[in-house]
Design a protein around this motif. Structure first.
Motif, mmCIF file in Angstrom:
data_model
loop_
_atom_site.group_PDB
_atom_site.id
_atom_site.type_symbol
_atom_site.label_atom_id
_atom_site.label_comp_id
_atom_site.label_asym_id
_atom_site.label_seq_id
_atom_site.Cartn_x
_atom_site.Cartn_y
_atom_site.Cartn_z
ATOM 1 N N PRO A 91 0.714 -1.109 0.015
ATOM 2 C CA PRO A 91 0.198 -0.069 -0.127
ATOM 3 C C PRO A 91 1.040 1.246 0.120
ATOM 4 O O PRO A 91 1.947 1.257 0.619
ATOM 5 C CB PRO A 91 -0.894 -0.177 1.331
ATOM 6 C CG PRO A 91 -0.742 -1.591 1.645
ATOM 7 C CD PRO A 91 0.613 -2.073 1.082
ATOM 8 N N PRO A 92 0.631 2.213 -0.850
ATOM 9 C CA PRO A 92 1.360 3.475 -0.930
ATOM 10 C C PRO A 92 1.085 4.342 0.164
ATOM 11 O O PRO A 92 0.206 4.322 1.039
ATOM 12 C CB PRO A 92 1.000 4.091 -2.083
ATOM 13 C CG PRO A 92 -0.555 3.563 -2.225
ATOM 14 C CD PRO A 92 -0.625 2.248 -1.737
ATOM 15 N N THR A 93 2.236 5.009 0.951
ATOM 16 C CA THR A 93 2.179 6.092 1.822
ATOM 17 C C THR A 93 2.894 7.330 1.456
ATOM 18 O O THR A 93 3.600 7.281 0.569
ATOM 19 C CB THR A 93 2.793 5.351 3.180
ATOM 20 O OG1 THR A 93 4.145 4.891 2.630
ATOM 21 C CG2 THR A 93 2.375 4.222 3.584
ATOM 22 N N PRO A 94 2.291 8.352 1.945
ATOM 23 C CA PRO A 94 2.860 9.541 1.535
ATOM 24 C C PRO A 94 4.305 9.823 1.923
ATOM 25 O O PRO A 94 4.637 9.368 2.936
ATOM 26 C CB PRO A 94 2.002 10.621 2.395
ATOM 27 C CG PRO A 94 0.941 9.860 2.732
ATOM 28 C CD PRO A 94 1.155 8.426 2.927
ATOM 29 N N LEU A 116 -2.385 19.498 6.822
ATOM 30 C CA LEU A 116 -2.746 18.408 6.113
ATOM 31 C C LEU A 116 -2.126 17.110 6.463
ATOM 32 O O LEU A 116 -2.848 15.923 6.552
ATOM 33 C CB LEU A 116 -2.585 18.754 4.453
ATOM 34 C CG LEU A 116 -2.628 17.621 3.589
ATOM 35 C CD1 LEU A 116 -4.223 17.225 3.646
ATOM 36 C CD2 LEU A 116 -2.342 17.827 2.255
ATOM 37 N N ARG A 117 -1.002 16.996 6.780
ATOM 38 C CA ARG A 117 -0.077 15.924 7.339
ATOM 39 C C ARG A 117 -0.567 15.506 8.535
ATOM 40 O O ARG A 117 -0.923 14.085 8.874
ATOM 41 C CB ARG A 117 1.153 16.098 7.469
ATOM 42 C CG ARG A 117 2.115 14.940 7.412
ATOM 43 C CD ARG A 117 3.678 15.311 7.183
ATOM 44 N NE ARG A 117 4.208 15.592 5.875
ATOM 45 C CZ ARG A 117 4.342 14.935 4.902
ATOM 46 N NH1 ARG A 117 4.414 13.486 5.073
ATOM 47 N NH2 ARG A 117 4.704 15.373 3.813
ATOM 48 N N ALA A 151 -2.050 23.351 -0.874
ATOM 49 C CA ALA A 151 -0.933 22.413 -0.452
ATOM 50 C C ALA A 151 -0.836 21.028 -0.971
ATOM 51 O O ALA A 151 -2.250 20.629 -1.200
ATOM 52 C CB ALA A 151 -0.618 22.593 1.301
ATOM 53 N N ALA A 152 0.157 20.233 -0.722
ATOM 54 C CA ALA A 152 0.036 18.927 -1.069
ATOM 55 C C ALA A 152 1.211 18.139 -0.289
ATOM 56 O O ALA A 152 2.184 18.833 0.005
ATOM 57 C CB ALA A 152 0.110 18.719 -2.444
ATOM 58 N N ILE A 153 0.922 16.784 0.067
ATOM 59 C CA ILE A 153 1.969 16.073 0.666
ATOM 60 C C ILE A 153 2.079 14.561 -0.216
ATOM 61 O O ILE A 153 1.280 14.571 -0.998
ATOM 62 C CB ILE A 153 1.963 15.797 2.089
ATOM 63 C CG1 ILE A 153 0.480 14.931 2.284
ATOM 64 C CG2 ILE A 153 1.769 17.060 2.886
ATOM 65 C CD1 ILE A 153 0.404 14.211 3.566
ATOM 66 N N GLY A 154 3.369 14.194 -0.331
ATOM 67 C CA GLY A 154 3.514 13.180 -0.862
ATOM 68 C C GLY A 154 3.936 13.152 -2.383
ATOM 69 O O GLY A 154 4.347 14.345 -2.858
ATOM 70 N N THR A 155 3.781 12.305 -3.327
ATOM 71 C CA THR A 155 4.113 12.524 -4.628
ATOM 72 C C THR A 155 2.968 12.235 -5.630
ATOM 73 O O THR A 155 2.140 11.546 -5.251
ATOM 74 C CB THR A 155 5.100 11.206 -5.057
ATOM 75 O OG1 THR A 155 4.885 9.832 -4.598
ATOM 76 C CG2 THR A 155 6.356 11.587 -4.276
ATOM 77 N N ALA A 164 -12.643 11.913 5.267
ATOM 78 C CA ALA A 164 -11.752 12.005 6.530
ATOM 79 C C ALA A 164 -11.060 13.214 6.828
ATOM 80 O O ALA A 164 -11.163 14.106 7.556
ATOM 81 C CB ALA A 164 -11.426 10.850 7.184
ATOM 82 N N VAL A 165 -10.308 13.386 5.861
ATOM 83 C CA VAL A 165 -9.315 14.475 5.740
ATOM 84 C C VAL A 165 -9.675 15.749 5.600
ATOM 85 O O VAL A 165 -9.549 16.657 6.411
ATOM 86 C CB VAL A 165 -8.138 14.119 4.652
ATOM 87 C CG1 VAL A 165 -7.464 15.647 4.511
ATOM 88 C CG2 VAL A 165 -7.262 13.021 4.878
ATOM 89 N N ALA A 166 -10.866 15.788 4.818
ATOM 90 C CA ALA A 166 -11.342 17.328 4.563
ATOM 91 C C ALA A 166 -12.428 17.748 5.868
ATOM 92 O O ALA A 166 -12.161 18.691 6.286
ATOM 93 C CB ALA A 166 -12.413 16.862 3.417
#
Length: 377
Positions: free
Chosen positions: A40-43, A57-58, A82-86, A367-369
């Motif tokens: 599973p991918p992770t940030p 966000l993180r 903003a953004a985190i990860g790829t 959930a994040v929102a």
């Protein structure tokens, strides 16, 4: 977790699967065992955009899986991205990275219905027979109204029978279950698809929303992608959003399934109004959320709740819910390889849009929102 979630648009209730289809699905899963799952991918530690929002966000993401999450958030006077990860190996995700948005498109299709009513092109009670007088439709389908399609009360199942058959393969390969859908084929497929529930009862239907958007396009005299652009995207300044673009965005994210395998985009002109082949960014969806928070949406009547739906109230492509004494409205979307959520709180003017180019069995972007809006989930 509150029950506002939308599962990936191909998930089929067990009761809707005939025994023969279940047997075929089991055989296919066994035959596809060579597709070994990845991790599973992770940030990653990458972050872009506003540093303070990236930190929030993180924290909101916590231990949720996904290669990255992008956000646009604000209120009546301020906004940030903003953004985190790829977005892909070696390429950080940004709030301007395009990806599919799935069923968030339904919220915009609902706006199109309300706008068409205001223009006098249709009424909520307009039937499919009235929109398509040249088609020989079964009586129940012919009598289906646009309002029933917009509120998931038409009785139609989530997918047509033909799409259900295709889904037996694509669910294991992360392929495109909607590849056969065209604007013209939808009515034929719907005619051969038995109703799942009685009319008037809420039952989520991608097929129904696809029929709705195509009916509105017929009445307007233009293809759905053009209708969406002219009446929603351009007025809101959503310049990075397009339905079934001729060429996919060159800077789009590489979309991953829950186990890290690459997924196939859900490209389909026929089912675009339900959320196939529609690309956007967190920044652009933020414009949609901001307009919802401030009451500036074209076709704002779509936000008015009219039926009970999964612990919330549904309007035309929008959900409205009371949480901790606060009222929020919005919608979620998902495919095999993406998630997206748009939520607003009109009473405070606060809004947020979250995207992730990674699939999940849970409504992670929701959930994040909601966490970013201050809810403890």
């Amino acid at each position: 977790m509150i029950t506002l979630s939308r599962t990936p648009s191909t998930a089929l209730p067990a009761r809707s699967r005939p025994p023969l289809l279940v047997a075929l699905a089991a055989a296919l899963v066994l035959s596809l065992g060579a597709f070994a799952p990845a991790a599973p991918p992770t940030p990653s530690a990458d972050s872009t955009g506003d540093p303070a929002l990236a930190q929030r966000l993180r924290a909101a993401v916590g231990d949720l899986a996904g290669q990255g999450f992008a956000v646009a958030a604000g209120d009546a006077s301020t906004s940030a991205r903003a953004a985190i990860g790829t977005a892909a190996p070696g390429r950080p995700l940004t709030a301007a990275t395009p990806q599919e948005i799935g069923s968030v498109t339904k919220a915009m299709t609902g706006l199109l219905l309300a706008d068409a009513v205001e223009r006098g092109e249709v009424s909520p009670g307009t039937t499919l027979a009235e929109v398509h007088p040249d088609r020989d439709l079964p009586p129940e389908l012919a009598a289906t109204t646009l309002a029933e399609l917009a509120t998931h009360t038409s009785g139609l199942p989530r997918l047509s029978t033909r799409a259900q058959l295709r889904n037996l393969v694509t669910a294991s390969t992360y392929g495109n279950p909607y590849a056969w859908d065209t604007p013209d084929s939808l009515l034929t497929d719907a005619a051969w698809t038995p109703l799942r529930t009685p009319r008037g009862e809420y039952a989520y239907s991608n097929l129904g929303f696809a029929l709705l958007g195509q009916a509105l396009a017929v009445r307007a005299g233009v293809p759905y992608p053009q209708l969406l652009a002219e009446r929603v995207l351009v007025p809101l300044g959503m310049t990075r959003t397009a339905a079934v673009p001729g060429e996919l965005p060159a800077d789009r994210a590489v979309e991953l399934g829950p186990d890290g395998r690459p997924t196939t985009p859900w490209l389909s002109a026929g089912s675009a109004p339900a959320g196939t082949g529609v690309y956007s960014t967190a920044g652009d969806l933020g414009r949609l959320a901001a307009a919802a928070a401030s009451g500036r949406l074209p076709g704002a009547r779509a936000l008015e709740p009219v039926v009970d739906a999964d612990g919330a109230r549904a309007g035309w492509g929008w959900l409205v819910a009371d949480l901790d004494g606060r009222t929020v409205l919005g919608y979620n979307g998902a495919t095999y390889g993406v998630q997206s959520s748009v939520w607003a709180e009109p009473a405070t003017g606060r809004w947020v849009a979250v995207t992730s180019p990674s699939g999940s069995a849970a409504p992670d972007t929701q959930a994040v929102a909601l966490r970013l809006l201050g809810f403890a989930l």
